[in-house]
Design a protein around this motif. Structure first.
Motif, mmCIF file in Angstrom:
data_model
loop_
_atom_site.group_PDB
_atom_site.id
_atom_site.type_symbol
_atom_site.label_atom_id
_atom_site.label_comp_id
_atom_site.label_asym_id
_atom_site.label_seq_id
_atom_site.Cartn_x
_atom_site.Cartn_y
_atom_site.Cartn_z
ATOM 1 N N PHE A 39 42.439 9.939 17.451
ATOM 2 C CA PHE A 39 42.021 10.931 18.444
ATOM 3 C C PHE A 39 40.583 11.345 18.140
ATOM 4 O O PHE A 39 40.123 11.256 16.999
ATOM 5 C CB PHE A 39 42.914 12.176 18.396
ATOM 6 N N TYR A 40 39.901 11.832 19.157
ATOM 7 C CA TYR A 40 38.572 12.399 18.947
ATOM 8 C C TYR A 40 38.673 13.835 18.445
ATOM 9 O O TYR A 40 37.771 14.337 17.780
ATOM 10 C CB TYR A 40 37.771 12.376 20.254
ATOM 11 N N ASP A 41 39.777 14.493 18.772
ATOM 12 C CA ASP A 41 40.005 15.904 18.453
ATOM 13 C C ASP A 41 40.835 16.003 17.170
ATOM 14 O O ASP A 41 41.966 15.511 17.106
ATOM 15 C CB ASP A 41 40.737 16.559 19.624
ATOM 16 N N ASP A 42 40.300 16.663 16.142
ATOM 17 C CA ASP A 42 41.018 16.791 14.873
ATOM 18 C C ASP A 42 42.340 17.530 15.025
ATOM 19 O O ASP A 42 43.311 17.242 14.310
ATOM 20 C CB ASP A 42 40.149 17.514 13.838
ATOM 21 N N MET A 43 42.399 18.487 15.948
ATOM 22 C CA MET A 43 43.641 19.222 16.153
ATOM 23 C C MET A 43 44.735 18.303 16.694
ATOM 24 O O MET A 43 45.908 18.431 16.320
ATOM 25 C CB MET A 43 43.418 20.395 17.109
ATOM 26 N N LYS A 44 44.356 17.363 17.552
ATOM 27 C CA LYS A 44 45.338 16.410 18.065
ATOM 28 C C LYS A 44 45.825 15.482 16.952
ATOM 29 O O LYS A 44 46.994 15.086 16.919
ATOM 30 C CB LYS A 44 44.744 15.593 19.213
ATOM 31 N N VAL A 45 44.926 15.126 16.048
ATOM 32 C CA VAL A 45 45.335 14.330 14.884
ATOM 33 C C VAL A 45 46.413 15.079 14.109
ATOM 34 O O VAL A 45 47.456 14.516 13.747
ATOM 35 C CB VAL A 45 44.131 14.035 13.962
ATOM 36 N N TYR A 46 46.165 16.361 13.869
ATOM 37 C CA TYR A 46 47.110 17.189 13.112
ATOM 38 C C TYR A 46 48.455 17.284 13.836
ATOM 39 O O TYR A 46 49.516 17.114 13.221
ATOM 40 C CB TYR A 46 46.512 18.580 12.906
ATOM 41 N N GLU A 47 48.419 17.539 15.141
ATOM 42 C CA GLU A 47 49.659 17.661 15.910
ATOM 43 C C GLU A 47 50.456 16.358 15.880
ATOM 44 O O GLU A 47 51.684 16.364 15.702
ATOM 45 C CB GLU A 47 49.338 18.042 17.357
ATOM 46 N N PHE A 48 49.753 15.251 16.036
ATOM 47 C CA PHE A 48 50.424 13.954 16.057
ATOM 48 C C PHE A 48 51.054 13.641 14.702
ATOM 49 O O PHE A 48 52.207 13.200 14.619
ATOM 50 C CB PHE A 48 49.428 12.863 16.451
ATOM 51 N N VAL A 49 50.308 13.876 13.623
ATOM 52 C CA VAL A 49 50.820 13.605 12.278
ATOM 53 C C VAL A 49 52.054 14.451 11.991
ATOM 54 O O VAL A 49 53.054 13.960 11.445
ATOM 55 C CB VAL A 49 49.730 13.852 11.217
ATOM 56 N N CYS A 50 52.008 15.729 12.366
ATOM 57 C CA CYS A 50 53.150 16.616 12.113
ATOM 58 C C CYS A 50 54.407 16.126 12.829
ATOM 59 O O CYS A 50 55.496 16.074 12.238
ATOM 60 C CB CYS A 50 52.818 18.043 12.538
ATOM 61 N N ILE A 96 53.873 11.502 24.530
ATOM 62 C CA ILE A 96 52.599 11.736 25.224
ATOM 63 C C ILE A 96 51.427 11.502 24.275
ATOM 64 O O ILE A 96 50.455 10.814 24.614
ATOM 65 C CB ILE A 96 52.560 13.170 25.798
ATOM 66 N N LEU A 97 51.516 12.080 23.072
ATOM 67 C CA LEU A 97 50.442 11.912 22.097
ATOM 68 C C LEU A 97 50.324 10.457 21.639
ATOM 69 O O LEU A 97 49.218 9.959 21.405
ATOM 70 C CB LEU A 97 50.680 12.823 20.893
ATOM 71 N N PHE A 98 51.452 9.781 21.508
ATOM 72 C CA PHE A 98 51.453 8.375 21.098
ATOM 73 C C PHE A 98 50.629 7.538 22.077
ATOM 74 O O PHE A 98 49.771 6.743 21.670
ATOM 75 C CB PHE A 98 52.894 7.866 21.036
ATOM 76 N N HIS A 99 50.877 7.708 23.361
ATOM 77 C CA HIS A 99 50.158 6.925 24.362
ATOM 78 C C HIS A 99 48.688 7.331 24.443
ATOM 79 O O HIS A 99 47.814 6.481 24.670
ATOM 80 C CB HIS A 99 50.844 7.058 25.720
ATOM 81 N N ARG A 103 45.466 4.807 23.786
ATOM 82 C CA ARG A 103 44.320 4.682 24.695
ATOM 83 C C ARG A 103 43.008 4.944 23.960
ATOM 84 O O ARG A 103 42.015 4.232 24.160
ATOM 85 C CB ARG A 103 44.467 5.646 25.874
ATOM 86 N N THR A 104 43.001 5.974 23.113
ATOM 87 C CA THR A 104 41.779 6.320 22.385
ATOM 88 C C THR A 104 41.360 5.192 21.455
ATOM 89 O O THR A 104 40.177 4.830 21.385
ATOM 90 C CB THR A 104 41.983 7.611 21.573
ATOM 91 N N MET A 105 42.312 4.623 20.743
ATOM 92 C CA MET A 105 41.982 3.538 19.818
ATOM 93 C C MET A 105 41.466 2.317 20.573
ATOM 94 O O MET A 105 40.501 1.670 20.145
ATOM 95 C CB MET A 105 43.200 3.188 18.967
ATOM 96 N N LYS A 106 42.057 2.021 21.701
ATOM 97 C CA LYS A 106 41.583 0.884 22.491
ATOM 98 C C LYS A 106 40.181 1.145 23.036
ATOM 99 O O LYS A 106 39.363 0.219 23.137
ATOM 100 C CB LYS A 106 42.567 0.586 23.617
ATOM 101 N N GLU A 107 39.890 2.401 23.375
ATOM 102 C CA GLU A 107 38.528 2.751 23.794
ATOM 103 C C GLU A 107 37.535 2.482 22.664
ATOM 104 O O GLU A 107 36.442 1.947 22.883
ATOM 105 C CB GLU A 107 38.461 4.229 24.188
#
Length: 347
Positions: A39-50, A96-99, A103-107
């Protein structure tokens, strides 16, 4: 032939552009971990990891071998009141976060392909690491070395990416599976079988062979037994690896095989402190004799390329000397050159 090799890029895309602009080579080998965050957003990284860790824990609690995405999907499709409403909501959020992560990684892979096309001056191949997803489904698919064979001049290159660990924050269902498991007569190694079939001159690895630049402080050796078994019986021109930032170096086996891990290119945090990175290698190979003749260890610091160490072949051994910018190194150059037993050679 001149090869520029860099590993563990870890999202250092600006630095990669500078590297491609300021170096010249016949071949670029850009090895995983190519990315670092999904993710570009660190908070989204945290949410996804949790959420990812929570579903791993739930699968373990239920005694099931199932990845978080599949468990979340199952909860949503076949719940029938079996899970609390909060868990159902978390399953929906995880999907939702998985998809979004995918998308972000493919970008990002698309950005790297654009960088190579715009700034690269030679053929370029890439290898995924454990922070990457399967490159077959990305803009880098035509450059993907994982379980693929490429031919350059009269040399055969083959790669095996990924690592035998689950990496938090990366969409686990899309990660590169590392197919090696078991012991004794039940031991199976896909990388071993792959390399036996291909017998390449140059092996490009993410996870190193057991005993060769694979030692993690406090954990010990983490490399592949299958690849080690292959190298014990099959000489090669060059074996390039990464993954273990702390166990860097270069050595030559008694059969003439040269192995090297230059350490990480992208700067990352680690349990052992921040690893500044910037490291890469220029490798000169005599394609007629299929032998490595010289290696130049370098570091990109800002927009400046620093010359750190020169290693050359002297009959059946490697000798090295510090270069003018050795003081700019982010690693201990005194540990870089090894003999055939892995013992450090004083410079």
């Amino acid at each position: 032939m001149r090869i520029v090799y860099t590993t563990d890029i870890h999202d250092a895309l600006k630095e990669l552009r500078v590297l491609l602009t300021k170096t010249e080579a016949d071949l670029y080998l850009l090895s995983g971990d190519i990315l670092y965050h999904a993710f570009y957003d660190d908070m989204k990284v945290y949410e996804f990891v949790c959420l990812q860790e929570e579903f791993y824990a739930l699968a373990k609690e239920e005694g099931r071998s199932i990845v978080p995405y599949d468990l979340a999907t199952e909860i949503l499709r076949n719940n029938e009141g079996g899970y609390p409403a909060e868990t159902v909501l978390k399953a929906a959020e995880y999907r939702i976060l998985f998809h979004r992560a995918s998308r972000t990684m493919k970008e990002k892979y698309g950005m790297i392909e654009d960088l190579i096309r715009k700034y690269g001056n030679a053929a370029s191949f890439v290898l995924p690491g454990n922070y990457d997803i399967d490159l077959r489904y990305t803009a880098l698919s035509s450059r993907n070395l994982h379980k693929n064979t490429m031919y350059f001049e009269n040399l055969t290159l083959a790669g095996y990416g990924g690592a035998p660990i689950a990496t938090s924050g990366i969409p686990e269902k899309l990660a590169v599976p590392y197919q090696e498991a078991g012991r004794g007569v039940e031991f199976y190694s896909e990388p071993y079988d792959f390399f036996v079939e291909v017998e390449p001159d140059i092996l490009v690895l993410h996870n190193p062979a057991y005993g060769y630049f694979d030692r993690i402080p406090t954990l010990g050796h983490v490399g592949s037994n299958g690849i080690r078994n292959y190298l014990d019986d099959h000489p090669a021109t060059l074996v390039l690896s990464g993954h273990v930032h702390e166990d860097y170096g270069v050595m030559m086996k008694s059969d003439g095989t040269v192995l090297m891990n230059p350490s990480n290119f992208g700067g990352v945090d680690s349990p052992y402190g921040f690893q500044h990175g910037g490291l890469f290698a220029e490798i000169l190979i005599d394609t007629d004799s299929r032998t490595v003749q010289e290696i130049f260890l370098k570091r990109l610091k800002g927009n400046q390329i620093c010359d750190l160490l020169h290693v050359r072949r002297d009959e059946n051994r490697l000798v090295g000397e510090l270069m003018k910018d050795a003081a700019e190194s982010s690693i201990d150059l005194g540990l870089f050159l090894r003999d055939r037993n892995g013992t450090v050679i004083d410079l």
